[in-house]
Write a protein that holds these residues in place. Structure first.
Motif, PDB file in Angstrom:
ATOM      1  N   GLY A 155       0.801  -1.207   0.046  1.00  0.00           N
ATOM      2  CA  GLY A 155      -0.145  -0.013  -0.074  1.00  0.00           C
ATOM      3  C   GLY A 155       0.872   1.351   0.196  1.00  0.00           C
ATOM      4  O   GLY A 155       1.598   1.354   0.933  1.00  0.00           O
ATOM      5  N   ASN A 156       0.893   2.077  -1.139  1.00  0.00           N
ATOM      6  CA  ASN A 156       1.793   2.981  -1.295  1.00  0.00           C
ATOM      7  C   ASN A 156       1.394   4.277  -0.775  1.00  0.00           C
ATOM      8  O   ASN A 156       0.333   4.876  -0.557  1.00  0.00           O
ATOM      9  CB  ASN A 156       2.262   3.033  -2.809  1.00  0.00           C
ATOM     10  N   ALA A 157       2.703   5.327  -0.648  1.00  0.00           N
ATOM     11  CA  ALA A 157       2.476   6.693  -0.126  1.00  0.00           C
ATOM     12  C   ALA A 157       3.451   7.434  -0.724  1.00  0.00           C
ATOM     13  O   ALA A 157       3.687   8.751  -0.384  1.00  0.00           O
ATOM     14  CB  ALA A 157       2.508   6.697   1.258  1.00  0.00           C
ATOM     15  N   TYR A 158       4.256   7.087  -1.899  1.00  0.00           N
ATOM     16  CA  TYR A 158       5.593   7.657  -2.208  1.00  0.00           C
ATOM     17  C   TYR A 158       5.650   7.575  -3.774  1.00  0.00           C
ATOM     18  O   TYR A 158       5.342   6.373  -4.202  1.00  0.00           O
ATOM     19  CB  TYR A 158       6.742   7.084  -1.480  1.00  0.00           C
ATOM     20  N   GLU A 159       6.054   8.531  -4.337  1.00  0.00           N
ATOM     21  CA  GLU A 159       6.114   8.740  -5.832  1.00  0.00           C
ATOM     22  C   GLU A 159       7.320   7.508  -6.477  1.00  0.00           C
ATOM     23  O   GLU A 159       6.928   7.014  -7.617  1.00  0.00           O
ATOM     24  CB  GLU A 159       6.398  10.089  -6.324  1.00  0.00           C
ATOM     25  N   GLU A 160       8.269   7.337  -5.665  1.00  0.00           N
ATOM     26  CA  GLU A 160       9.154   6.772  -6.055  1.00  0.00           C
ATOM     27  C   GLU A 160       8.568   4.993  -6.023  1.00  0.00           C
ATOM     28  O   GLU A 160       9.306   4.065  -6.482  1.00  0.00           O
ATOM     29  CB  GLU A 160      10.483   6.730  -5.340  1.00  0.00           C
ATOM     30  N   GLY A 161       7.557   4.767  -5.421  1.00  0.00           N
ATOM     31  CA  GLY A 161       7.201   3.480  -5.356  1.00  0.00           C
ATOM     32  C   GLY A 161       6.271   3.151  -6.529  1.00  0.00           C
ATOM     33  O   GLY A 161       5.607   2.135  -6.733  1.00  0.00           O
ATOM     34  N   LEU A 162       5.965   4.311  -7.358  1.00  0.00           N
ATOM     35  CA  LEU A 162       4.866   3.725  -8.666  1.00  0.00           C
ATOM     36  C   LEU A 162       5.914   3.444  -9.762  1.00  0.00           C
ATOM     37  O   LEU A 162       6.713   3.839 -10.174  1.00  0.00           O
ATOM     38  CB  LEU A 162       4.407   5.153  -9.093  1.00  0.00           C
ATOM     39  N   GLY A 163       5.454   1.975 -10.108  1.00  0.00           N
ATOM     40  CA  GLY A 163       6.301   1.117 -10.973  1.00  0.00           C
ATOM     41  C   GLY A 163       5.730   1.557 -12.413  1.00  0.00           C
ATOM     42  O   GLY A 163       4.760   2.305 -12.915  1.00  0.00           O
ATOM     43  N   ALA A 164       6.460   0.876 -13.592  1.00  0.00           N
ATOM     44  CA  ALA A 164       6.224   1.006 -14.882  1.00  0.00           C
ATOM     45  C   ALA A 164       4.764   0.775 -15.172  1.00  0.00           C
ATOM     46  O   ALA A 164       4.002   1.202 -16.347  1.00  0.00           O
ATOM     47  CB  ALA A 164       7.085   0.223 -15.647  1.00  0.00           C
ATOM     48  N   GLY A 165       3.902   0.137 -14.508  1.00  0.00           N
ATOM     49  CA  GLY A 165       2.643  -0.370 -14.881  1.00  0.00           C
ATOM     50  C   GLY A 165       1.867   0.871 -14.515  1.00  0.00           C
ATOM     51  O   GLY A 165       0.641   0.670 -15.255  1.00  0.00           O
ATOM     52  N   TRP A 166       2.403   1.923 -14.224  1.00  0.00           N
ATOM     53  CA  TRP A 166       1.330   3.184 -14.175  1.00  0.00           C
ATOM     54  C   TRP A 166       1.581   3.948 -15.342  1.00  0.00           C
ATOM     55  O   TRP A 166       0.659   5.114 -15.482  1.00  0.00           O
ATOM     56  CB  TRP A 166       1.650   4.161 -12.997  1.00  0.00           C
ATOM     57  N   GLU A 273      10.643   1.487   1.122  1.00  0.00           N
ATOM     58  CA  GLU A 273      12.025   2.024   1.751  1.00  0.00           C
ATOM     59  C   GLU A 273      11.988   3.488   2.163  1.00  0.00           C
ATOM     60  O   GLU A 273      12.537   3.863   3.033  1.00  0.00           O
ATOM     61  CB  GLU A 273      13.159   1.582   0.720  1.00  0.00           C
ATOM     62  N   ALA A 274      10.966   4.075   1.425  1.00  0.00           N
ATOM     63  CA  ALA A 274      10.941   5.643   1.613  1.00  0.00           C
ATOM     64  C   ALA A 274      10.269   6.056   2.914  1.00  0.00           C
ATOM     65  O   ALA A 274      10.500   7.082   3.453  1.00  0.00           O
ATOM     66  CB  ALA A 274      10.132   6.140   0.353  1.00  0.00           C
ATOM     67  N   TRP A 275       9.568   4.956   3.752  1.00  0.00           N
ATOM     68  CA  TRP A 275       9.060   5.388   4.847  1.00  0.00           C
ATOM     69  C   TRP A 275      10.078   5.588   5.748  1.00  0.00           C
ATOM     70  O   TRP A 275       9.824   6.389   6.930  1.00  0.00           O
ATOM     71  CB  TRP A 275       8.286   4.069   5.232  1.00  0.00           C
ATOM     72  N   LYS A 276      11.410   5.204   5.672  1.00  0.00           N
ATOM     73  CA  LYS A 276      12.403   5.244   6.591  1.00  0.00           C
ATOM     74  C   LYS A 276      12.871   6.819   6.488  1.00  0.00           C
ATOM     75  O   LYS A 276      13.435   7.193   7.523  1.00  0.00           O
ATOM     76  CB  LYS A 276      13.690   4.636   6.023  1.00  0.00           C
ATOM     77  N   ARG A 277      12.738   7.782   5.806  1.00  0.00           N
ATOM     78  CA  ARG A 277      12.906   9.173   5.703  1.00  0.00           C
ATOM     79  C   ARG A 277      11.871   9.845   6.687  1.00  0.00           C
ATOM     80  O   ARG A 277      12.266  10.607   7.376  1.00  0.00           O
ATOM     81  CB  ARG A 277      12.336   9.682   4.248  1.00  0.00           C
ATOM     82  N   ASP A 278      10.560   9.182   6.699  1.00  0.00           N
ATOM     83  CA  ASP A 278       9.532   9.919   7.524  1.00  0.00           C
ATOM     84  C   ASP A 278       9.411   9.384   8.959  1.00  0.00           C
ATOM     85  O   ASP A 278       9.132   9.882   9.944  1.00  0.00           O
ATOM     86  CB  ASP A 278       8.242   9.920   6.840  1.00  0.00           C
ATOM     87  N   ILE A 279       9.590   8.030   8.939  1.00  0.00           N
ATOM     88  CA  ILE A 279       9.418   7.197   9.961  1.00  0.00           C
ATOM     89  C   ILE A 279      10.691   6.190  10.298  1.00  0.00           C
ATOM     90  O   ILE A 279      10.741   5.034   9.851  1.00  0.00           O
ATOM     91  CB  ILE A 279       8.149   6.156   9.974  1.00  0.00           C
ATOM     92  N   PRO A 280      11.772   6.750  11.067  1.00  0.00           N
ATOM     93  CA  PRO A 280      12.922   6.217  10.828  1.00  0.00           C
ATOM     94  C   PRO A 280      12.857   4.804  11.457  1.00  0.00           C
ATOM     95  O   PRO A 280      13.719   3.753  11.153  1.00  0.00           O
ATOM     96  CB  PRO A 280      14.066   6.909  11.846  1.00  0.00           C
ATOM     97  N   LYS A 281      11.839   4.341  12.457  1.00  0.00           N
ATOM     98  CA  LYS A 281      12.090   3.265  12.942  1.00  0.00           C
ATOM     99  C   LYS A 281      10.829   2.228  12.252  1.00  0.00           C
ATOM    100  O   LYS A 281      10.646   1.073  12.714  1.00  0.00           O
ATOM    101  CB  LYS A 281      11.145   3.284  14.616  1.00  0.00           C
ATOM    102  N   ALA A 282      10.426   2.819  11.071  1.00  0.00           N
ATOM    103  CA  ALA A 282       9.649   1.595  10.263  1.00  0.00           C
ATOM    104  C   ALA A 282      10.303   0.251  10.062  1.00  0.00           C
ATOM    105  O   ALA A 282      11.646   0.331  10.054  1.00  0.00           O
ATOM    106  CB  ALA A 282       9.411   2.257   8.966  1.00  0.00           C
ATOM    107  N   ASP A 283       9.502  -0.780  10.014  1.00  0.00           N
ATOM    108  CA  ASP A 283      10.027  -2.011   9.951  1.00  0.00           C
ATOM    109  C   ASP A 283       9.682  -2.406   8.554  1.00  0.00           C
ATOM    110  O   ASP A 283       8.462  -2.640   8.290  1.00  0.00           O
ATOM    111  CB  ASP A 283       9.203  -2.812  10.857  1.00  0.00           C
ATOM    112  N   ILE A 284      10.622  -2.931   7.625  1.00  0.00           N
ATOM    113  CA  ILE A 284      10.405  -3.037   6.419  1.00  0.00           C
ATOM    114  C   ILE A 284      10.765  -4.603   6.028  1.00  0.00           C
ATOM    115  O   ILE A 284      11.844  -4.761   6.071  1.00  0.00           O
ATOM    116  CB  ILE A 284      11.279  -2.190   5.233  1.00  0.00           C
TER     117      ILE A 284
END
Length: 314
Positions: A155-166, A273-284
């Motif tokens: 479930g995405n929230a960052y533009e870098e997460g948008l793949g070629a399918g878009w 991976e982009a969540w780490k910028r905003d939530i450093p303790k995010a578990d990926i």
């Protein structure tokens, strides 16, 4: 033994069994299938667990329904109150025809927000997938203190997460012409849905046909394909709101777990991976599968979800 004695013995056994059944307490882990009328939408939802326990709200994406959480719900219900609704235009939820209900993500969030209030869900952990993510992010932004934790399965929230399918979809966003809409006509089809379930999966025999067959049948219902094209056009509004969603993550630092199919053609690992910028303790966590990671890796993913919730949701 005579027939009469055999029948008498059978009757006694039946009586004893009935008495045992009456004495037994109903299990909170049993899944219940319910409807809640929310305005002009009759929301179908699956529920399990003790209503007094911490709530986990499960929001599915495209092309799915609450059925995608069929293994997650009972696995959490011994400790959590689990609610999984079908979004309008999906699953068993009954919603108005196109033109009588605005099929936008803002409206979906409004309906699901009202649904949570009618069920008196004052606090809940969110688990989201695909379309369920921007619905969940809107709920979080509107009532940030209600969200106790977040689990995102692609479930995405960052533009870098948008793949070629878009790419063809983004063309439609830039120029919402009839020609560009027609170019996406194969998107809301049973064949496309099946492809989405299987793409990126090494062992396709692990994917049950139930999910993509049910959703394939649903997409063929009159008017549904056009509704889905309306939603894919409106998805541009979700991308425009990404900075707002990210601001919520930065300010409130909700405990966040991402369990991600790394071969998803739509939502790339970079989005997790982009969540780490905003939530450093995010578990990926990444898994060698596609968009519907729970279809192939439920046994690996569910214990990770359970451990995360047990640690962060009290």
């Amino acid at each position: 033994m005579s027939f009469s004695k055999l029948m008498a013995a059978a009757g006694l056994a039946t009586t004893l069994l009935a008495g045992t059944a009456q004495a037994a307490e109903p299990s909170h882990q049993d899944v219940r299938y319910r409807y809640e009328q929310v305005g002009d939408v009759k929301v179908f939802y699956r529920e399990a667990g003790d209503p007094k326990a911490p709530t986990v709200l499960l929001l599915h994406g495209f092309a799915a329904s609450s059925f995608m959480y069929r293994d997650v719900i009972p696995a959490l219900a011994d400790r959590y109150h689990v609610i999984a609704p079908d979004l309008p235009a999906f699953g068993f939820t009954e919603s108005p025809a196109r033109g009588k209900y605005p099929y936008t993500f803002s409206q979906l969030a409004k309906t699901i927000g009202q649904f949570t209030e009618q069920l008196k869900l004052d606090k809940y952990a969110l688990m989201v997938h695909d379309y369920g993510a921007p619905v969940g992010w809107r709920l979080a932004v509107a009532h940030p203190t209600r969200v106790t934790a977040i689990v995102s399965q692609n479930g995405n929230a960052y533009e870098e997460g948008l793949g070629a399918g878009w790419a063809p979809i983004q063309t439609y966003w830039r120029e919402p012409t009839q020609k560009n809409r027609e170019a996406l006509s194969d998107f809301p089809t049973p064949a496309s849905i099946k492809w989405q379930y299987l793409e990126g999966v090494a062992d396709k025999s692990k994917v049950s046909p139930d999910g993509y067959t049910l959703e394939g049948l649903h997409i063929t219902q009159p008017g549904n394909a056009d509704i889905q094209l309306d939603l894919i056009l409106d998805y541009a509004d979700n991308v425009a709101k990404y900075p707002e969603f990210q601001a919520f993550f930065r300010k409130y630092q909700p405990p966040l777990l991402a369990v991600w199919g790394k071969n998803d053609p739509f939502f790339l690992p970079a989005g997790a991976e982009a969540w780490k910028r905003d939530i450093p303790k995010a578990d990926i966590h990444f898994y060698d599968t596609g968009h519907f990671a729970l279809e192939t890796h439920a046994k690996e993913i569910i214990p990770v979800i359970r451990e995360f919730l047990d640690k962060n949701v009290k």
